[in-house]
Design a protein around this motif. Structure first.
Motif, PDB file in Angstrom:
ATOM      1  N   SER A  12       0.857  -1.183   0.000  1.00 50.56           N
ATOM      2  CA  SER A  12       0.000   0.000   0.000  1.00 50.56           C
ATOM      3  C   SER A  12       0.893   1.233   0.000  1.00 50.56           C
ATOM      4  O   SER A  12       2.041   1.183   0.443  1.00 50.56           O
ATOM      5  N   PRO A  14       0.832   5.927  -0.509  1.00 57.78           N
ATOM      6  CA  PRO A  14       0.032   7.151  -0.432  1.00 57.78           C
ATOM      7  C   PRO A  14      -0.701   7.460  -1.743  1.00 57.78           C
ATOM      8  O   PRO A  14      -0.294   7.042  -2.823  1.00 57.78           O
ATOM      9  N   ARG A  50      -4.766   5.994   1.283  1.00 63.35           N
ATOM     10  CA  ARG A  50      -3.843   4.978   0.784  1.00 63.35           C
ATOM     11  C   ARG A  50      -4.525   4.147  -0.287  1.00 63.35           C
ATOM     12  O   ARG A  50      -5.733   3.984  -0.290  1.00 63.35           O
TER      13      ARG A  50
END
Length: 78
Positions: A12, A14, A50
């Motif tokens: 994951s 930003p 995210r």
């Protein structure tokens, strides 16, 4: 974003990274995330947005490789 960069993304990352991969500007990306219209699933953790590698790769049509090496989660033929 290059293909090599896409292949080395963490699980994951930003929203800014997903924006770069999709060619979306920062302001537009956050606006779409808040409105629920971002092209891939966005998860909000506190104040941070995210995106997962699985969702982005699926949207881009890249083969999603399962831990057993099967593409797109399909079982490998014996």
């Amino acid at each position: 974003m290059t293909h090599a960069e896409l292949m080395t993304l963490p699980v994951s990352f930003p929203l800014e990274t997903a924006n770069r991969a999709l060619g979306v500007g920062r302001t537009q990306g956050y606006f779409m995330a808040k409105a629920g219209t971002y092209p891939v699933r966005v998860r909000q953790l506190g104040r941070a947005y995210r995106v997962t590698r699985y969702d982005l790769w699926g949207y881009l049509g890249l083969p999603v490789v399962a831990p057993d090496g099967a593409a797109n989660g399909e079982a490998m033929a014996a």
